[in-house]
Write a protein that holds these residues in place. Structure first.
Motif, PDB file in Angstrom:
ATOM      1  N   LYS A 371       0.761  -1.222  -0.103  1.00 22.36           N
ATOM      2  CA  LYS A 371      -0.075   0.097   0.168  1.00 22.36           C
ATOM      3  C   LYS A 371       0.770   1.364  -0.206  1.00 22.36           C
ATOM      4  CE  LYS A 371      -0.304   0.394   4.935  1.00 22.36           C
ATOM      5  NZ  LYS A 371      -1.377   0.724   5.964  1.00 22.36           N
ATOM      6  N   CYS A 372       0.338   2.582  -0.361  1.00 22.31           N
ATOM      7  CA  CYS A 372       0.986   3.303  -0.369  1.00 22.31           C
ATOM      8  C   CYS A 372       0.978   4.064   0.555  1.00 22.31           C
ATOM      9  CB  CYS A 372       1.065   4.302  -2.206  1.00 22.31           C
ATOM     10  SG  CYS A 372       1.228   3.178  -3.900  1.00 22.31           S
ATOM     11  N   SER A 373       1.242   5.156   0.730  1.00 25.54           N
ATOM     12  CA  SER A 373       1.287   6.105   1.540  1.00 25.54           C
ATOM     13  C   SER A 373       1.994   7.111   1.655  1.00 25.54           C
ATOM     14  CB  SER A 373       1.621   5.470   3.300  1.00 25.54           C
ATOM     15  OG  SER A 373       3.373   5.107   3.508  1.00 25.54           O
ATOM     16  N   CYS A 374       1.310   8.827   2.250  1.00 24.23           N
ATOM     17  CA  CYS A 374       2.656   9.598   1.887  1.00 24.23           C
ATOM     18  C   CYS A 374       3.670  10.390   3.418  1.00 24.23           C
ATOM     19  CB  CYS A 374       1.449  10.974   1.468  1.00 24.23           C
ATOM     20  SG  CYS A 374       0.382  10.753  -0.330  1.00 24.23           S
ATOM     21  N   THR A 375       4.310  11.639   3.687  1.00 25.07           N
ATOM     22  CA  THR A 375       4.891  12.137   3.955  1.00 25.07           C
ATOM     23  C   THR A 375       4.363  13.081   5.108  1.00 25.07           C
ATOM     24  OG1 THR A 375       5.862  14.179   2.842  1.00 25.07           O
ATOM     25  CG2 THR A 375       7.180  11.246   2.973  1.00 25.07           C
ATOM     26  N   THR A 376       4.453  13.686   5.693  1.00 23.90           N
ATOM     27  CA  THR A 376       3.975  14.506   6.606  1.00 23.90           C
ATOM     28  C   THR A 376       3.813  15.077   5.824  1.00 23.90           C
ATOM     29  OG1 THR A 376       4.786  13.294   8.850  1.00 23.90           O
ATOM     30  CG2 THR A 376       3.968  15.087   9.233  1.00 23.90           C
ATOM     31  N   GLY A 377       3.032  16.270   6.240  1.00 28.30           N
ATOM     32  CA  GLY A 377       2.143  17.442   5.872  1.00 28.30           C
ATOM     33  C   GLY A 377       1.181  17.018   4.201  1.00 28.30           C
ATOM     34  N   PHE A 378       1.509  15.991   3.277  1.00 27.99           N
ATOM     35  CA  PHE A 378       0.755  15.402   2.282  1.00 27.99           C
ATOM     36  C   PHE A 378      -0.089  14.273   2.694  1.00 27.99           C
ATOM     37  CE2 PHE A 378       5.089  17.008   1.503  1.00 27.99           C
ATOM     38  CZ  PHE A 378       4.212  18.007   0.332  1.00 27.99           C
ATOM     39  N   LYS A 379      -1.349  14.266   2.175  1.00 32.00           N
ATOM     40  CA  LYS A 379      -2.683  13.097   2.409  1.00 32.00           C
ATOM     41  C   LYS A 379      -2.806  12.236   0.830  1.00 32.00           C
ATOM     42  CE  LYS A 379      -6.681  16.338   1.235  1.00 32.00           C
ATOM     43  NZ  LYS A 379      -7.367  17.250   1.429  1.00 32.00           N
ATOM     44  N   LEU A 380      -3.284  11.444   0.662  1.00 27.13           N
ATOM     45  CA  LEU A 380      -3.166  10.385  -0.132  1.00 27.13           C
ATOM     46  C   LEU A 380      -4.660  10.360  -1.427  1.00 27.13           C
ATOM     47  CD1 LEU A 380      -1.282   7.553  -1.703  1.00 27.13           C
ATOM     48  CD2 LEU A 380      -3.970   6.180  -0.502  1.00 27.13           C
ATOM     49  N   ALA A 381      -3.768  11.265  -3.415  1.00 27.33           N
ATOM     50  CA  ALA A 381      -5.372  11.817  -3.421  1.00 27.33           C
ATOM     51  C   ALA A 381      -5.909  10.157  -3.703  1.00 27.33           C
ATOM     52  CB  ALA A 381      -4.384  11.446  -4.921  1.00 27.33           C
ATOM     53  N   ALA A 382      -6.571  10.299  -4.317  1.00 29.98           N
ATOM     54  CA  ALA A 382      -7.967   9.400  -4.448  1.00 29.98           C
ATOM     55  C   ALA A 382      -6.638   8.619  -5.467  1.00 29.98           C
ATOM     56  CB  ALA A 382      -8.626   9.763  -5.898  1.00 29.98           C
ATOM     57  N   ASP A 383      -6.071   8.512  -6.580  1.00 29.17           N
ATOM     58  CA  ASP A 383      -5.985   7.140  -7.437  1.00 29.17           C
ATOM     59  C   ASP A 383      -5.112   5.872  -6.325  1.00 29.17           C
ATOM     60  OD1 ASP A 383      -3.770   8.275  -6.785  1.00 29.17           O
ATOM     61  OD2 ASP A 383      -3.099   8.866  -9.337  1.00 29.17           O
ATOM     62  N   GLY A 384      -4.532   6.552  -5.419  1.00 22.04           N
ATOM     63  CA  GLY A 384      -4.350   5.441  -4.113  1.00 22.04           C
ATOM     64  C   GLY A 384      -2.835   5.692  -4.196  1.00 22.04           C
ATOM     65  N   ARG A 385      -1.698   6.569  -5.760  1.00 24.22           N
ATOM     66  CA  ARG A 385      -1.056   5.956  -5.422  1.00 24.22           C
ATOM     67  C   ARG A 385       0.280   7.333  -5.194  1.00 24.22           C
ATOM     68  NH1 ARG A 385       0.754   3.443 -11.027  1.00 24.22           N
ATOM     69  NH2 ARG A 385       2.677   3.908 -10.722  1.00 24.22           N
ATOM     70  N   ASN A 386      -0.734   8.984  -5.758  1.00 21.56           N
ATOM     71  CA  ASN A 386       0.344  10.322  -5.723  1.00 21.56           C
ATOM     72  C   ASN A 386      -0.023  10.985  -4.428  1.00 21.56           C
ATOM     73  OD1 ASN A 386       0.678  10.102  -8.413  1.00 21.56           O
ATOM     74  ND2 ASN A 386      -0.130  10.528  -9.308  1.00 21.56           N
ATOM     75  N   CYS A 387       0.355  12.512  -4.130  1.00 22.18           N
ATOM     76  CA  CYS A 387       0.094  12.679  -2.776  1.00 22.18           C
ATOM     77  C   CYS A 387      -0.101  14.158  -3.007  1.00 22.18           C
ATOM     78  CB  CYS A 387       1.546  12.865  -2.254  1.00 22.18           C
ATOM     79  SG  CYS A 387       1.108  10.879  -1.252  1.00 22.18           S
ATOM     80  N   ASP A 388      -1.307  14.642  -2.384  1.00 25.35           N
ATOM     81  CA  ASP A 388      -1.591  16.215  -2.526  1.00 25.35           C
ATOM     82  C   ASP A 388      -1.712  16.561  -1.006  1.00 25.35           C
ATOM     83  OD1 ASP A 388      -2.865  15.483  -4.740  1.00 25.35           O
ATOM     84  OD2 ASP A 388      -4.606  15.440  -3.948  1.00 25.35           O
ATOM     85  N   ASP A 389      -1.490  18.181  -1.547  1.00 24.00           N
ATOM     86  CA  ASP A 389      -0.964  18.683   0.283  1.00 24.00           C
ATOM     87  C   ASP A 389      -1.773  19.274   0.489  1.00 24.00           C
ATOM     88  OD1 ASP A 389       0.531  20.656   1.810  1.00 24.00           O
ATOM     89  OD2 ASP A 389      -0.852  22.009   1.064  1.00 24.00           O
ATOM     90  N   LEU A 390      -1.948  18.756   2.713  1.00 21.61           N
ATOM     91  CA  LEU A 390      -2.493  18.568   3.762  1.00 21.61           C
ATOM     92  C   LEU A 390      -2.686  19.679   4.231  1.00 21.61           C
ATOM     93  CD1 LEU A 390      -5.034  17.074   5.372  1.00 21.61           C
ATOM     94  CD2 LEU A 390      -2.638  15.860   6.284  1.00 21.61           C
TER      95      LEU A 390
END
Length: 655
Positions: A371-390
């Protein structure tokens, strides 16, 4: 005489060799078998060499010599060397041309070269000389064709007749071993050992080291209960008393049990356990042990296979299980692979196999998948792979103020607070009292409050000043909150009060009445009042006893002496005798705690003044009575004395 016998011996060998008589069956009586053999071998080699030279001269080739016997080799060597000499003569080269051949080959080559130069003319005189010379000097050797050679260990001189000794040591052709020194001798050399043989060995006449038999020489140190046994370079002391089987003797001859189970390899048969006993051992049958994957049958006589797949512990962890004889195999599900060593289904780490290709930020392996996860300050995008700013501020992570930044956020604090060094989000109160200047914010005690602070004073005797930081003394004597009686005077000190009552001693009377409140400058004086005919009272030099009080604070920093009491007099300095008193002296008689006070004399307004000073800090609460003495001096001597009692009260605090 010995030399003549050796020559005759060699001539006898020559004649018998020519007659083809066997060397070992020669009836000639020689001095020794070794001398006979060496002479005959040398003569035989001479004959073979002469035959080879004649073949080279007659046939001009050596092709007919094909056998590999020792005789044929000598004949072929001399034949080839003679052909070399003839070739030198035919090409006009010098006969003594330096050739890289053996010494004997060089002699043969030179002889054939010189012989060809003289057109095969023989010099019978020279031949006779060579034949004759060999009888008197064993250094010489006739090689045929009117040429002379030398025996081993000698070399021919330029005259072609005489021989010089070869220094094998200088040429490095000796065969001396390491640790031996080469010494040249006539026609040979000898090797002499340089280093001693060492302990337990002695040097023999043949320059070898031979073991010393200490047992036969009687130089051993074996005791009477031991017998000596010689070894190479040393000896052993063996006990005379032998131990029985199963025991071994130590260095002192004691018999010690041998642990056969340790010292021998498997003394018992397979399936038995070795148990050591004194002087022996026993073998005990083991119970049947089955290997991995097997267990005993119900009768306990043999091992049968274990069906691991029926084990309630689920050896394959939920995967398919196939039983094998003595083992098993797992049929793994998707995302797993079977490990033949541990015999388990191991998860495939997709994140390690495809790094940076599955997730934009972080890839986390899961059992059978990932499974994919994001670093602190980001959240997982709808595609489950990319990350958006939180926007972290929406979750109110800060205790006070928050500002969102890309991939993170920043917390701020209001006045009186500071950001925590631990989490960077919590606003912590600034403890003003704990700051480096906190000890000077309040006179007494500083109390921290959220975002601020407040000061306090001691419970009694003080009140907080209008500035909210300093402590002011409460004058209980003025406020009327003291507890002094009518016969006592109230004296205010720092933080408290004292009820003072002064009584004059006998023969003294008080001047004035008791006042309800004493000031710092107030003095209670008792003057002398003697009865008629009281001569002891009259003669007493003390004319007055005075009391005064002073309140001091505990000094936080004592930098220089502090003047606290002034004793003013009416004595002028430099007075004359007819004017009465002319000098005064001051002393501290009692109460000088820790020598914290002194008294000096100086002039003010034309009069002597005694000044009491505090020269050392005092820590309160503390009280003492400084008993001071003022002596008036006149021309007749000491005229009068005045005693001044200074009641000193030191406060607990510095304010």
């Amino acid at each position: 005489r010995v030399f003549s016998k050796i020559v005759l011996l060699c001539l006898s060998c020559i004649s018998y060799t020519a007659a083809n008589i066997s060397l070992n069956k020669s009836p000639v009586l020689c001095l020794g078998r070794i001398v006979r053999e060496q002479c005959c071998v040398s003569v035989q080699e001479d004959n073979m060499c002469s035959a080879g030279i004649n073949m080279a001269k007659i046939e001009g080739a050596c092709d007919s010599l094909f056998s590999s016997t020792c005789d044929t080799k000598t004949k072929k060597m001399c034949c080839n060397c003679c052909l070399v000499g003839k070739s030198l003569q035919e090409k006009g080269l010098p006969c003594d041309h330096k050739l890289s051949v053996s010494y004997q080959c060089g002699l043969v080559s030179r002889a054939c070269c010189v012989d060809g130069a003289h057109d095969n003319q023989t010099d019978t005189t020279r031949t006779n000389e060579c034949k004759e010379e060999i009888f008197y000097n064993l250094q010489y050797l006739c090689v045929g064709n009117n040429s002379c050679g030398c025996f081993k260990g000698y070399q021919l001189k330029p005259d072609g007749k005489s021989c010089d000794d070869i220094n094998e040591c200088l040429l490095g052709s000796s065969n001396c071993r390491g640790g031996e020194r080469c010494i040249n001798t006539e026609g040979s050399f000898r090797c002499q050992r340089e280093v001693s043989c060492g302990t337990g060995y002695e040097l023999t006449d043949t320059n070898d080291c031979e073991d010393i038999n200490e047992c036969e020489a009687g130089i051993h140190n074996c005791g009477p209960e031991f017998e000596c046994q010689n070894t190479q370079g040393s000896f052993r002391c063996l006990p005379k008393v032998k131990c029985a089987a199963g025991f071994i003797q130590d260095a002192l001859g004691n018999c010690i049990d041998i642990n056969e189970c340790v010292s021998q390899s498997s003394p018992c048969h397979r399936g038995h356990l070795c148990i050591n006993t004194v002087g022996s051992y026993t073998c005990q049958r083991n119970s049947v042990n089955c290997g991995r994957g097997y267990h005993l049958n119900e009768e306990g006589t043999r091992c049968i296979d274990i069906d691991e797949c029926k084990n309630p512990e689920k050896v394959c962890g939920g995967h398919g299980c196939i039983n094998l004889v003595g083992s098993y195999r797992c049929e793994c599900e998707s995302g797993y692979v079977f490990n033949s060593i541990s015999r388990t289904c191991e998860d495939i780490d997709e994140c390690r196999h495809y790094p940076g290709r599955l997730c934009a930020h972080k890839c986390e392996n899961t059992p059978g998948s990932y499974k994919c996860s994001c670093t602190t300050g980001f959240k997982l995008a709808a595609d489950g792979r990319n990350c958006d700013d939180l926007n972290e501020c929406e979750a109110n992570p800060c205790s006070q103020e928050c500002a969102n930044v890309y991939g993170s956020y920043q917390c701020y604090c209001r006045r009186g607070y500071q950001l925590s060094d631990i989490d960077g989000m919590t606003c912590e109160d600034i403890d003003e009292c704990a700051l480096p200047t906190g000890g000077h914010i309040c006179s007494y005690r500083c109390h921290n409050t959220p975002g601020s602070f407040h000061c306090s004073c001691p419970v009694s005797g003080y009140t907080l000043a209008p500035n909210g930081r300093s402590c002011q003394d409460i004058d209980e004597c003025v406020a009327g909150t003291h507890t002094c009686t009518v016969d006592q005077s109230c004296f205010n000190v720092q933080g408290e009060f004292r009820c003072l009552s002064f009584d004059c001693p006998q023969n003294y009377r008080k001047v004035g009445e008791t006042v309800p409140r004493l000031q710092r400058a107030d003095i209670i004086r008792c003057i002398k009042n003697c009865l008629p005919n009281d001569y002891s009272c009259t003669l007493d030099p003390v004319t007055s006893i005075s009391h005064t009080s002073i309140s001091l604070a505990t000094m936080r920093e004592f930098l220089r002496p502090e003047e606290i009491v002034f004793l003013r007099t009416s004595v002028r300095p430099y007075g004359t005798y007819h004017l009465g008193s002319f000098d005064v002296k001051f002393e501290i008689l009692e109460g000088n705690v820790e020598n914290a006070f002194d008294i000096i004399k100086r002039i003010e307004h034309g009069m002597y003044v005694g000044v009491v000073r505090q020269v050392k800090p005092l820590i309160g609460p503390l009280s003492t009575v400084l008993k001071l003495l003022m002596r008036n001096l006149s021309s007749q001597g000491e005229s009068s004395q005045n005693v001044i009692n200074v009641h000193v009260f030191v406060s607990e605090f510095w304010f």
